[in-house]
Enzyme design. Structure first.
Site, PDB file in Angstrom:
ATOM      1  N   ASP A  12     -18.308 -20.400 -37.173  1.00 42.48           N
ATOM      2  CA  ASP A  12     -18.229 -19.105 -36.508  1.00 42.48           C
ATOM      3  C   ASP A  12     -16.907 -18.494 -36.935  1.00 42.48           C
ATOM      4  O   ASP A  12     -15.842 -18.991 -36.576  1.00 42.48           O
ATOM      5  CB  ASP A  12     -18.288 -19.329 -34.992  1.00 42.48           C
ATOM      6  N   TYR A  91     -14.520  -9.897 -33.372  1.00 39.22           N
ATOM      7  CA  TYR A  91     -14.109 -10.747 -32.272  1.00 39.22           C
ATOM      8  C   TYR A  91     -14.041 -12.208 -32.732  1.00 39.22           C
ATOM      9  O   TYR A  91     -14.936 -12.688 -33.426  1.00 39.22           O
ATOM     10  CB  TYR A  91     -15.085 -10.600 -31.085  1.00 39.22           C
ATOM     11  N   TYR A 230     -10.239 -32.538 -26.532  1.00 36.35           N
ATOM     12  CA  TYR A 230     -11.673 -32.296 -26.526  1.00 36.35           C
ATOM     13  C   TYR A 230     -11.905 -30.814 -26.734  1.00 36.35           C
ATOM     14  O   TYR A 230     -11.544 -29.996 -25.905  1.00 36.35           O
ATOM     15  CB  TYR A 230     -12.290 -32.743 -25.202  1.00 36.35           C
ATOM     16  N   LYS A 233     -17.990 -27.855 -27.098  1.00 36.96           N
ATOM     17  CA  LYS A 233     -19.298 -27.678 -27.722  1.00 36.96           C
ATOM     18  C   LYS A 233     -19.168 -27.060 -29.099  1.00 36.96           C
ATOM     19  O   LYS A 233     -18.237 -26.324 -29.364  1.00 36.96           O
ATOM     20  CB  LYS A 233     -20.123 -26.777 -26.832  1.00 36.96           C
TER      21      LYS A 233
HETATM   22  C1  F6R Z   1     -18.808 -18.142 -27.423  1.00 38.79           C
HETATM   23  C2  F6R Z   1     -19.424 -18.162 -26.108  1.00 38.79           C
HETATM   24  C3  F6R Z   1     -19.105 -17.102 -25.127  1.00 38.79           C
HETATM   25  C4  F6R Z   1     -17.657 -16.998 -24.707  1.00 38.79           C
HETATM   26  C5  F6R Z   1     -17.491 -15.827 -23.710  1.00 38.79           C
HETATM   27  C6  F6R Z   1     -16.062 -15.608 -23.308  1.00 38.79           C
HETATM   28  O1  F6R Z   1     -19.633 -18.655 -28.419  1.00 38.79           O
HETATM   29  O2  F6R Z   1     -20.216 -19.002 -25.829  1.00 38.79           O
HETATM   30  O3  F6R Z   1     -19.931 -17.276 -23.999  1.00 38.79           O
HETATM   31  O4  F6R Z   1     -17.227 -18.201 -24.142  1.00 38.79           O
HETATM   32  O5  F6R Z   1     -17.961 -14.639 -24.310  1.00 38.79           O
HETATM   33  O6  F6R Z   1     -15.317 -15.408 -24.458  1.00 38.79           O
HETATM   34  P1  F6R Z   1     -13.764 -15.146 -24.462  1.00 38.79           P
HETATM   35  O7  F6R Z   1     -13.128 -16.238 -23.666  1.00 38.79           O
HETATM   36  O8  F6R Z   1     -13.455 -15.206 -25.939  1.00 38.79           O
HETATM   37  O9  F6R Z   1     -13.601 -13.782 -23.879  1.00 38.79           O
HETATM   38 MG    MG Z   2     -21.819 -19.722 -31.839  1.00 38.16          MG
HETATM   39 MG    MG Z   3     -18.661 -17.855 -30.797  1.00 44.25          MG
END
Ligand code: F6R
Ligand code: MG
Ligand code: MG
Length: 367
Positions: A12, A91, A230, A233
């Site tokens: 990603d 992003y 860790y 995922k």
């Molecule tokens: C990323 C994912 C999303 C992010 C969520 C919050 O693959 O699973 O659910 O965890 O959009 O993202 P942040 O913390 O980057 O704002």
């Molecule tokens: Mg992904």
């Molecule tokens: Mg992602």
């Protein structure tokens, strides 16, 4: 017989509008670099595709697994793609490229990898599964059904070539140990482990007939504690061989018809059904999910890829998708309650330590 290596490396490296899908310029940049590698003879053939915000590079070559040139090619392609992602202000641009310098193979550097070296049969069909918003253990249930469940795979009962059964290599990601277990004899013991896919993960499956060798492989890279931490995922990829002694393509796909419930939905901290989708549905928007999987079918001949066929693009999976959306609604209604949220130790985000800290003085012993 020709020995061919099938390698899928995925990462990603940024997406448009949150974690939904990559930008076409990024995909194009990755593809152009990989194509250059093919014309220079580093690899024989390739395909580039995406599922949600993850880009998958499928490559064929004759250099064996863990090859520095092949891994280096994918690493450089992702680096170049990440530069474009940064220019576009995407992003999480470059998020899965954790190291600056490449040192031989991509393991431990952020991207996921699934690869197998095989002796090509006269016709060599295989399926590549790419998933988003889930974890490698999401393949435990379908791989068990494909290679060990006679209610799923008729060939285990009626095809003498499959009747001997398969061997499963299982990783314990907490104690960093692996074990090989044999089915049908050890089926119940195997299930005692792999029913807990956050800890025990199927890495490979082997045919018991050594001439046929490896049957399936799953990417598990981020499950290790990279840098002692860790990192949670990692949207996985799997390669599964099909037909003539292996399960039929239809038996392989049948394992995705429940649909089963996996971890990785919103913030890597919720559960949702794994929805089998065609490539045109491989952008992931609702509640950053639900988790989904694409199946691309190929043949390989002297390293040359024939395909793909977009295997879940079949009206026969419509009902599975509809059921998955019903399950999504039921789980979503639980909001912050389990089983929609994951058990504490598997949460990627939590405020619990802070909440408990704030309550420190108000917490009393129960008499
Ligand atoms: C990323 C994912 C999303 C992010 C969520 C919050 O693959 O699973 O659910 O965890 O959009 O993202 P942040 O913390 O980057 O704002
Ligand atoms: Mg992904
Ligand atoms: Mg992602």
């Amino acid at each position: 017989m020709v020995k061919t290596t099938i390698t899928v490396i995925k990462a990603d490296i940024g997406s448009v509008a949150g974690h939904v899908m990559p930008h076409e310029d990024v995909i194009k940049t990755v593809e152009e670099h990989v194509s250059k590698g093919a014309s220079e003879g580093v690899i024989i053939d390739y395909r580039v595709f995406h599922v949600g915000d993850d880009i998958f590079i499928l490559m064929t070559h004759d250099k064996g697994t863990d090859n520095p040139d092949v891994h280096g090619l994918a690493w450089e392609a992702f680096k170049k793609g990440a530069e474009v992602a940064k220019e576009l202000g995407l992003y999480a641009a470059g998020q899965d490229l954790l190291k600056d310098a490449f040192s031989g193979n991509v393991r431990g550097m952020g991207p996921g990898v699934a690869e197998m070296e095989i002796e090509e049969r006269p016709a060599e069909p295989f399926v590549v599964f790419g998933a988003d918003k889930t974890e490698p253990g999401a393949f435990n249930l379908p791989l068990f059904k494909i290679f060990a469940d006679p209610f799923n795979t008729a060939g285990l009962v009626i095809d003498p070539r499959l009747h001997v059964g398969f061997k499963f290599e299982v990783y314990d990601i907490i104690e960093n140990k692996r074990v090989i277990m044999s089915t049908p004899e050890e089926m119940y013991d195997l299930l005692a482990l792999i029913g807990h896919p956050g800890r025990y993960v199927i890495k490979r499956v082997y045919h018991k007939n050594e001439k046929l060798g490896i049957a399936a492989v799953v990417s598990t890279e981020k499950l290790n504690f990279i840098a002692g931490k860790y990192v949670g995922k990692d949207d996985p990829v799997a390669i599964v061989r099909a037909q003539s002694g292996f399960p039929a393509v239809g038996e392989i796909l049948e394992a995705f018809t429940i649909p089963h419930i996996v971890s990785g939905f919103m913030r890597g901290s919720h559960r949702g059904p794994l929805v089998p989708v065609p490539l045109r549905y491989a952008k992931v928007s609702r509640f950053d999910g639900p988790p989904r999987v694409v199946a691309l079918g190929f043949n390989v001949k002297n390293g040359r890829l024939i395909g793909p066929v977009d295997l879940f693009d079949d009206v026969a999976f419509d009902e599975v998708r509809r059921r998955a959306l019903m399950i999504t609604d039921i789980l979503r209604a639980h909001g912050p309650f389990e089983p929609e949220v994951l058990p504490l130790e598997e949460m990627e985000y939590t405020t619990l330590p802070k909440v408990l800290e704030a309550l420190k003085d108000r917490r009393e012993n129960i008499e």
